[in-house]
Enzyme design. Structure first.
Site, PDB file in Angstrom:
ATOM      1  N   GLY A  69      51.869  38.760  48.374  1.00  0.00           N
ATOM      2  CA  GLY A  69      51.303  37.443  48.640  1.00  0.00           C
ATOM      3  C   GLY A  69      49.812  37.405  48.339  1.00  0.00           C
ATOM      4  O   GLY A  69      49.290  36.412  47.832  1.00  0.00           O
ATOM      5  N   ASN A 145      49.594  32.017  59.826  1.00  0.00           N
ATOM      6  CA  ASN A 145      50.141  33.293  60.259  1.00  0.00           C
ATOM      7  C   ASN A 145      49.844  33.615  61.719  1.00  0.00           C
ATOM      8  O   ASN A 145      50.606  34.299  62.380  1.00  0.00           O
ATOM      9  CB  ASN A 145      49.619  34.427  59.366  1.00  0.00           C
ATOM     10  CG  ASN A 145      48.158  34.301  59.051  1.00  0.00           C
ATOM     11  OD1 ASN A 145      47.720  33.305  58.480  1.00  0.00           O
ATOM     12  ND2 ASN A 145      47.381  35.297  59.422  1.00  0.00           N
ATOM     13  N   ALA A 194      57.801  38.944  49.798  1.00  0.00           N
ATOM     14  CA  ALA A 194      59.153  39.318  50.235  1.00  0.00           C
ATOM     15  C   ALA A 194      59.219  39.938  51.630  1.00  0.00           C
ATOM     16  O   ALA A 194      60.171  39.711  52.366  1.00  0.00           O
ATOM     17  CB  ALA A 194      59.761  40.273  49.217  1.00  0.00           C
ATOM     18  N   THR A 231      54.782  46.721  34.318  1.00  0.00           N
ATOM     19  CA  THR A 231      56.231  46.962  34.322  1.00  0.00           C
ATOM     20  C   THR A 231      56.847  46.365  35.584  1.00  0.00           C
ATOM     21  O   THR A 231      56.345  46.572  36.690  1.00  0.00           O
ATOM     22  CB  THR A 231      56.506  48.478  34.239  1.00  0.00           C
ATOM     23  OG1 THR A 231      55.892  48.953  33.042  1.00  0.00           O
ATOM     24  CG2 THR A 231      57.987  48.782  34.209  1.00  0.00           C
ATOM     25  N   CYS A 318      46.044  41.551  59.694  1.00  0.00           N
ATOM     26  CA  CYS A 318      44.834  41.842  58.931  1.00  0.00           C
ATOM     27  C   CYS A 318      43.573  41.718  59.786  1.00  0.00           C
ATOM     28  O   CYS A 318      42.529  42.157  59.407  1.00  0.00           O
ATOM     29  CB  CYS A 318      44.735  40.893  57.748  1.00  0.00           C
ATOM     30  SG  CYS A 318      46.324  40.496  57.087  1.00  0.00           S
TER      31      CYS A 318
HETATM   32  N1  PLP Z   1      49.091  34.805  53.360  1.00  0.00           N
HETATM   33  C1  PLP Z   1      49.545  34.768  54.616  1.00  0.00           C
HETATM   34  C2  PLP Z   1      49.608  33.458  55.329  1.00  0.00           C
HETATM   35  C3  PLP Z   1      49.955  35.935  55.252  1.00  0.00           C
HETATM   36  O1  PLP Z   1      50.397  35.900  56.509  1.00  0.00           O
HETATM   37  C4  PLP Z   1      49.858  37.166  54.547  1.00  0.00           C
HETATM   38  C5  PLP Z   1      50.206  38.431  55.206  1.00  0.00           C
HETATM   39  O2  PLP Z   1      50.151  38.577  56.402  1.00  0.00           O
HETATM   40  C6  PLP Z   1      49.404  37.138  53.216  1.00  0.00           C
HETATM   41  C7  PLP Z   1      49.023  35.942  52.661  1.00  0.00           C
HETATM   42  C8  PLP Z   1      49.337  38.396  52.412  1.00  0.00           C
HETATM   43  O3  PLP Z   1      50.640  38.768  51.992  1.00  0.00           O
HETATM   44  P1  PLP Z   1      50.934  40.278  51.524  1.00  0.00           P
HETATM   45  O4  PLP Z   1      51.039  41.098  52.767  1.00  0.00           O
HETATM   46  O5  PLP Z   1      52.236  40.201  50.793  1.00  0.00           O
HETATM   47  O6  PLP Z   1      49.834  40.677  50.640  1.00  0.00           O
END
Ligand code: PLP
Length: 369
Positions: A69, A145, A194, A231, A318
């Site tokens: 993401g 999130n 995913a 790849t 995070c």
């Molecule tokens: N965006 C949101 C709203 C998220 O909650 C997260 C991950 O917690 C991300 C982006 C980042 O996704 P990824 O962990 O696949 O890099």
């Protein structure tokens, strides 16, 4: 162990795992090679693209696989607007978006951050005013999130288009959890990952609407129709599609269960006389429960729960190195006496009512102490 941190990541679906296995062991060839040994991998990627597109109402050619993401967000934000264009976003975006914006600001680009109300919904009155100042990219997350709030995406996309902006949404927390139809919602770009919907980690996608011109973010070979080099991660692509299809098929039943469990948790805490606030709006991602407890430390709650075998989070995964009040809690103006005592309990499809009862019991015990 009770896992109640499904917004951080989810358990890999067993069918997704089984679907991945042949592409790790048996069909390991590089899908770009022309020999017939690679045919199965190429076919699997094609099928996965069709499945994913179907789950969000897109065409297969509009799905580009990425590594996560974060990559999808970086791509859309950093390259979704021309060098002289404006970027408009919200104050409660994930750091994948916010830090991409910061990078652009360091390069002299203009970014406008629209505030949200106390439920975390973007201030719609500010939107027209902010978008009037130019054209470019408007990016607002589908759902948050930390608090689960879902934004009025169609309304925001329409306003973006009215002012000549492209509309991107970070739907990492929403894909596989709520119904999404990119055409109906008028979305131009959408990021997904995913591992948030029981797929493997390290794979995601970016939906790019036909006609939207976006330079590649990762340069190299001509994979993904020349749009994203590298790849292909065949096994993970297959796992992602399998997991998404299954989650979409079971969405109604899963969400009914999650709403019941949420209600049970909130009732249990209220009946025990615990003083808390639930953050976010009623219209949120099912199972995402942000709670602020009066005069408590979120970090302490997290560690005490951990000692009792329960995994929760203080906010987003995070943000966990940061013990300060997160940017989201600040943006929704949680009263200070509560804000420090915030934890996010994110229930998933595998959680049970017995687990919820155990969470209530442990939380009450810790807070009474
Ligand atoms: N965006 C949101 C709203 C998220 O909650 C997260 C991950 O917690 C991300 C982006 C980042 O996704 P990824 O962990 O696949 O890099």
């Amino acid at each position: 162990m009770i896992y109640a941190d499904n917004a951080a990541t989810t358990k890999l679906d067993i069918d997704a795992f089984e679907a991945m296995k042949p592409f790790l062991i048996e069909f390991y060839s590089n899908p770009s090679q022309p020999y017939s040994f690679s045919l199965d991998s190429r076919k699997a990627i094609k099928k996965a693209r069709q499945i994913i597109a179907c789950c969000i109402g897109a065409d297969p050619e509009e799905i580009v696989f990425t590594s996560c993401g974060t990559e999808s967000d970086n791509w859309a934000i950093k390259l979704g607007a021309g060098d002289n264009d404006c970027i408009v976003t919200s104050t409660i975006e994930h750091h994948a978006v916010l830090n991409s914006c910061k990078t652009l600001e360091r390069k002299g680009r203009k970014v406008t951050y629209i505030p949200v109300d106390q439920k975390g919904i973007i201030d719609i009155n500010c939107v027209d005013e902010c978008l009037q100042r130019g054209t470019g990219l408007f990016s607002v997350m589908f759902s948050n999130n930390e608090i689960g709030t879902i934004q009025p995406i169609r309304e925001l996309a329409r306003r973006a288009h009215k002012h000549g902006y492209l509309f991107h949404t970070d739907a990492v927390q929403a894909v596989g959890h709520v119904t999404i139809d990119v055409r109906q919602l008028e979305i131009d770009m959408l990021s997904a990952s995913a591992h948030k919907f029981n797929g493997p980690k390290g794979i995601g996608f970016l939906y790019i609407k036909k006609g939207v011109e976006l330079y590649s973010y990762i340069d190299g070979g001509s994979q993904e129709n020349g749009r994203r080099a590298g790849t292909e991660n065949v096994a993970s692509i297959v796992g992602m599609a399998t997991a998404l299809k299954k989650n979409c098929q079971n969405m109604v039943a899963t969400n009914n269960k999650l709403l019941y469990l949420t209600e049970r948790l909130l009732r249990g805490l209220t009946e025990a006389g615990v003083d808390f606030i639930r953050n976010g709006s009623e219209n949120g991602i099912p199972g995402n429960i942000s709670l602020s407890f009066y005069d408590c430390e979120g970090e302490t709650l997290l560690h005490r729960l951990d000692l009792m075998g329960i995994c929760v989070s203080t906010g987003s995964a995070c943000d966990n190195v940061n013990t300060q009040i997160s940017h989201v809690l600040q943006a929704i103006r949680v009263p200070e006496k509560f804000a420090k005592g915030t934890i996010r309990i994110s229930l998933g499809r595998d959680n049970t009512k017995e687990e919820v009862d155990q969470i209530i019991k442990c939380l009450v015990k810790i807070i009474r102490k």
